[in-house]
Design a protein around this motif. Structure first.
Motif, PDB file in Angstrom:
ATOM      1  N   LYS A   1       0.833  -1.356  -0.283  1.00  0.00           N
ATOM      2  CA  LYS A   1      -0.157   0.153  -0.576  1.00  0.00           C
ATOM      3  C   LYS A   1       0.889   1.239   0.046  1.00  0.00           C
ATOM      4  O   LYS A   1       0.636   2.284  -0.506  1.00  0.00           O
ATOM      5  CB  LYS A   1      -1.003   0.225   1.230  1.00  0.00           C
ATOM      6  CG  LYS A   1      -1.921  -1.482   1.408  1.00  0.00           C
ATOM      7  CD  LYS A   1      -2.809  -1.067   2.584  1.00  0.00           C
ATOM      8  CE  LYS A   1      -2.678  -1.589   3.837  1.00  0.00           C
ATOM      9  NZ  LYS A   1      -1.662  -2.401   3.860  1.00  0.00           N
TER      10      LYS A   1
ATOM     11  N   LEU B   1      -3.259  -2.994 -11.646  1.00  0.00           N
ATOM     12  CA  LEU B   1      -1.756  -3.669 -10.754  1.00  0.00           C
ATOM     13  C   LEU B   1      -2.369  -4.826 -10.487  1.00  0.00           C
ATOM     14  O   LEU B   1      -1.264  -5.702 -10.187  1.00  0.00           O
ATOM     15  CB  LEU B   1      -2.180  -2.637  -9.862  1.00  0.00           C
ATOM     16  CG  LEU B   1      -1.046  -2.522  -7.962  1.00  0.00           C
ATOM     17  CD1 LEU B   1       0.380  -2.279  -9.362  1.00  0.00           C
ATOM     18  CD2 LEU B   1      -1.265  -2.157  -6.923  1.00  0.00           C
TER      19      LEU B   1
ATOM     20  N   GLY C   1      -3.429   2.455  -5.501  1.00  0.00           N
ATOM     21  CA  GLY C   1      -3.694   0.976  -5.645  1.00  0.00           C
ATOM     22  C   GLY C   1      -5.107   0.525  -4.502  1.00  0.00           C
ATOM     23  O   GLY C   1      -5.240   1.022  -4.133  1.00  0.00           O
ATOM     24  N   LYS C   2      -5.843  -0.135  -5.195  1.00  0.00           N
ATOM     25  CA  LYS C   2      -7.131  -0.390  -4.571  1.00  0.00           C
ATOM     26  C   LYS C   2      -6.523  -2.103  -3.336  1.00  0.00           C
ATOM     27  O   LYS C   2      -6.611  -2.856  -4.770  1.00  0.00           O
ATOM     28  CB  LYS C   2      -8.225  -0.790  -5.524  1.00  0.00           C
ATOM     29  CG  LYS C   2      -9.838  -0.659  -4.515  1.00  0.00           C
ATOM     30  CD  LYS C   2     -10.753  -1.004  -4.699  1.00  0.00           C
ATOM     31  CE  LYS C   2     -12.368  -1.010  -4.248  1.00  0.00           C
ATOM     32  NZ  LYS C   2     -13.581  -1.034  -4.824  1.00  0.00           N
TER      33      LYS C   2
ATOM     34  N   ILE D   1      -4.339  -7.413  -3.300  1.00  0.00           N
ATOM     35  CA  ILE D   1      -5.217  -6.099  -3.955  1.00  0.00           C
ATOM     36  C   ILE D   1      -6.165  -6.628  -4.332  1.00  0.00           C
ATOM     37  O   ILE D   1      -6.823  -8.035  -4.853  1.00  0.00           O
ATOM     38  CB  ILE D   1      -4.497  -6.491  -5.170  1.00  0.00           C
ATOM     39  CG1 ILE D   1      -4.278  -5.279  -5.956  1.00  0.00           C
ATOM     40  CG2 ILE D   1      -3.661  -7.118  -6.032  1.00  0.00           C
ATOM     41  CD1 ILE D   1      -3.164  -4.453  -6.774  1.00  0.00           C
TER      42      ILE D   1
ATOM     43  N   ASP E   1      -8.437  -3.957  -9.598  1.00  0.00           N
ATOM     44  CA  ASP E   1      -7.712  -2.987 -10.400  1.00  0.00           C
ATOM     45  C   ASP E   1      -5.721  -3.479 -11.287  1.00  0.00           C
ATOM     46  O   ASP E   1      -5.896  -4.839 -10.911  1.00  0.00           O
ATOM     47  CB  ASP E   1      -6.570  -3.005  -8.509  1.00  0.00           C
ATOM     48  CG  ASP E   1      -6.080  -1.474  -8.209  1.00  0.00           C
ATOM     49  OD1 ASP E   1      -5.155  -1.106  -9.371  1.00  0.00           O
ATOM     50  OD2 ASP E   1      -6.056  -0.583  -8.002  1.00  0.00           O
TER      51      ASP E   1
ATOM     52  N   TYR F   1       2.606   1.730  -3.867  1.00  0.00           N
ATOM     53  CA  TYR F   1       0.873   1.482  -5.055  1.00  0.00           C
ATOM     54  C   TYR F   1       0.323   2.358  -4.557  1.00  0.00           C
ATOM     55  O   TYR F   1      -1.031   1.803  -3.855  1.00  0.00           O
ATOM     56  CB  TYR F   1       1.075   0.275  -5.682  1.00  0.00           C
ATOM     57  CG  TYR F   1       2.614   0.287  -6.744  1.00  0.00           C
ATOM     58  CD1 TYR F   1       2.408   0.677  -7.962  1.00  0.00           C
ATOM     59  CD2 TYR F   1       2.594  -0.717  -5.700  1.00  0.00           C
ATOM     60  CE1 TYR F   1       3.621   0.030  -8.763  1.00  0.00           C
ATOM     61  CE2 TYR F   1       4.563  -2.111  -6.612  1.00  0.00           C
ATOM     62  CZ  TYR F   1       4.469  -0.993  -7.355  1.00  0.00           C
ATOM     63  OH  TYR F   1       5.682  -1.494  -8.943  1.00  0.00           O
TER      64      TYR F   1
END
Length: 702
Positions: A221, A250, A227-228, A244, A248, A224
């Motif tokens: 977190k 990512l 990111g979600k 993650i 997303d 990035y």
């Protein structure tokens, strides 16, 4: 064919020249082997090197009558010509023969070197296993993936768990626990993992490698922030982990980075293990989210390898994830051949019917449903879910109950049932080198009383290794104190076995194993007298019985030293052998000690004693000390007249919790301190007759 010839030479040195190997076609697309004799040569035929190795395994077992085992093998040194076999042909109905649970890699194989792995792979090949879980060295894949994603060396290694707990990290349950992981370990196990997979491929096996599920370090977190990320609930008080969101972008970046690193380090071979939310709760509720998880992971694998097979355990299976994956790309591992009934036959997906049998590599109660195994679980599984396509052994730990696993490994490739009475006679001949009526009498007792129906899943706990309490509940989760047979039957079996004129390693192991179980069972009976004397407030009897109990603990601790594999000292020495300096050696010893005792969070462990072991060194330095502290506390209460209300103490999973009272808090401090100790534990010098001396000493009370 060289892999098979090398295998023969490892098992029967100097005799590989008496064998020929020939390739034949698979019968109906199924693995096929033949054993034959021709022109003075022993001929092994198969559709691949794995089938040829299985033919050699059958020859070893049923022509040479040898015993390959974890618990005392017997391989005779032969002179001259080997005997010719009778012709034998087998068409293996089970497409996949899957081997090992994630947990096996940490509970049993945490400290294995190449020599030990080579022996295990040889056993797999001889038994016809063609799909082993191959996750050794996955720590290197994660390490390089995190470097590629912007983590520093220290940050990447801090994410990785210690060697005793890596299996649960790959199942997404934890991070860091027992770490940080030294770089030397990562490098050494990358090399070891490469050798393991290379050898498995030589035998035509299909290694199952780690797949990507969305699991990321908690620190991701920070790297990035756009990111979600979804935080999962803590698993057994060992900290939370992070996923993650599959929607997303990512997700694909991280997943492809992981898969490509695995390809560069080990190569990839089409089967990828992945269990989203294993033993956990998804961070988002609802079937829509679960369906997206399955679809996104499936698309990731498809983008990387269009011929992929996602291999999913049924332990925490979720229909919405499963049914979002194309049927031709999913293989379900039913760990104990019971889940399809409750899951609509796995909704038409292919699955492997497995056997779990052991938890925590507990060394361990004698148990196992031999009649069910002999009936052939694969055939029975087809009755409840016709899409069954293989068999599997998914024990959490190996190195116990050798008779059960000898039969279990054999049934991995059989399509028929086995007549158990004749099979045990053949087993005796292989293991002891002779057909002996006294040995048969002993094993008939065990088959009729110990290895009976309904004894597969839950093993018996042991009072020797139970965290002290007045009312015995469970040594660890998933065990029981119910003894399903009369302990005097073990005494009869020991007396019969002692009449056998034999000195094979397997024979010595079996006699010792029965002595261990006999005294473990007796300790439970004796403890009943301890607790009874406390409830009666009989101080004199309580004092006498607790002294007897503590004396028995130390005697059993001493007796167990007769088997090196039953010693804490060997477990610690194996762990320390991987350390390149004092700091690393101490870290590995900490992992070794923690796994077999408190397991989890030092402040509030929920998994304490999960992986209990009846081991020399462990009982004497740890369990006996705990019991003595408990008895001292109870004796003081008897002396002062103070009541002790154990029933009011909080319980979790049938055991009194870590900090249930002031006493248990002090005990927890003692236990945690023990895991950090590095002082050598002396290994006693024990006369081989000591086990029988103890049996004689306690036989009247049994």
């Amino acid at each position: 064919m060289q892999a098979v010839m090398n295998l023969i030479e490892r098992i029967l040195p100097g005799h590989s020249g008496q064998f020929e190997v020939e390739e034949i076609h698979a019968d109906g697309g199924r693995d096929t082997y033949e054993l034959d004799g021709k022109d003075g040569k022993i001929v092994l035929r198969g559709n691949n090197q794995g089938s040829m190795a299985a033919a050699f395994g059958w020859y070893l077992k049923y022509t040479l009558k040898q015993n390959i085992s974890w618990c005392g093998k017997r391989v005779t040194v032969f002179e001259g010509k080997l005997p010719m076999p009778e012709f034998y042909r087998r068409v293996i109905e089970q497409e996949y023969r899957v081997y090992m649970n994630y947990c096996t890699h940490s509970y049993s194989a945490a400290w294995w070197d190449w020599d030990r792995w080579e022996y295990e792979i040889d056993m797999m090949a001889l038994s016809g296993i063609n799909m082993p879980l191959a996750i050794t060295g996955t720590e290197s894949v994660w390490y390089h993936t995190l470097l590629d994603l912007g983590f520093s060396d220290a940050e990447a290694r801090d994410f990785l768990a210690g060697p005793g707990f890596l299996a649960w990290q790959w199942m997404t349950n934890l991070e860091h626990h027992g770490g940080p992981l030294p770089k030397s370990w990562i490098d050494e196990h990358e090399a070891l993992g490469k050798k393991i997979i290379a050898r498995e491929l030589e035998f035509g096996m299909h290694p199952i490698q780690q797949g990507y599920s969305g699991f990321v370090p908690n620190r991701m977190k920070e790297k990035y922030p756009e990111g979600k990320f979804l935080v999962k609930k803590t698993w057994n008080n060992i900290g939370h982990t992070t996923e993650i969101d599959p929607l997303d972008p990512l997700f694909k970046k991280i997943g492809m980075t992981f898969m490509k690193n695995q390809q560069e380090i080990f190569g990839t071979y089409g089967f990828y293990a992945c269990d989203p939310f294993h033993e956990g709760t998804p961070p988002v509720d609802g079937s829509e989210y679960l369906g997206l998880v399955g679809k996104t992971i499936s698309e990731l694998y498809s983008a990387y390898d269009e011929k992929y097979t996602w291999v999913m355990q049924a332990w925490s299976i979720r229909k919405d994830i499963v049914t979002s994956v194309p049927k031709e790309h999913l293989l379900i591992l039913d760990l104990d051949a019971s889940f399809p009934i409750g899951h609509d036959g796995y909704w038409g997906y292919r699955y492997v019917a497995g056997v779990l049998h052991n938890f925590g590599a507990r060394m361990s109660s004698l148990h196992g449903d031999m009649p069910l195994m002999a009936e052939n679980r694969f055939n029975k599984a087809k009755e409840s879910a016709p899409m069954v396509c293989g068999t599997g052994l998914f024990m959490e730990g190996i190195g116990q109950n050798p008779v059960f696993y000898d039969l279990a490994l054999e049934m991995m490739t059989r399509s028929d049932s086995v007549e158990l009475d004749q099979w045990i006679k053949d087993y005796i001949e292989r293991r002891y080198g002779r057909v002996d009526e006294n040995a048969y009498t002993a094993w008939k007792i065990l088959l009729d009383s110990v290895y009976v129906r309904g004894t597969d899943f839950v093993e018996r706990g042991t009072v020797l290794c139970t965290r002290p309490c007045l009312k015995l509940r469970g040594t660890g989760p998933c065990d029981s104190f119910h003894i399903h047979y009369d302990n005097r039957l073990l005494l009869d079996a020991i007396h019969s076995l002692r009449k056998v004129h034999c000195d094979t390693e397997g024979y010595r192991y079996d006699v010792m194993d029965l002595c261990r179980q006999l005294l473990s069972n007796y300790a439970q009976k004796l403890y009943g007298e301890v607790s009874e004397s406390f409830y009666k407030k009989d101080i004199d009897q309580f004092d006498r019985k607790t002294k007897e109990f503590i004396e028995l603990l130390y005697e059993v601790d001493r007796m167990l030293a007769l088997r090196p594999e039953w010693t804490l000292q060997k477990w610690i020495a194996d762990a320390r052998s991987f350390g390149k300096n004092q700091e690393e050696k101490d870290l590995y010893e900490y992992n070794a000690r923690m796994q077999v005792t408190i397991w989890g969070n030092e402040e509030n462990s929920l998994l304490f004693d999960y992986a209990w072991k009846e081991w020399s060194g462990l009982i004497g330095s740890y369990h006996a000390v705990r019991w003595q502290k408990f008895f001292d506390m109870l004796k003081e209460k008897l002396a002062t007249g103070e009541e002790y209300d154990e029933e009011s103490l909080p319980v979790f999973e049938n055991r009194i919790i870590w900090h249930a009272s002031d006493f248990y808090t002090r005990l927890a401090e003692l236990e945690a301190e023990w895991t950090h100790d590095t002082a050598p534990i002396p290994l006693p010098d024990v006369d081989p007759s000591y086990a029988m001396q103890l049996v004689e000493k306690y036989s009247d009370g049994i």
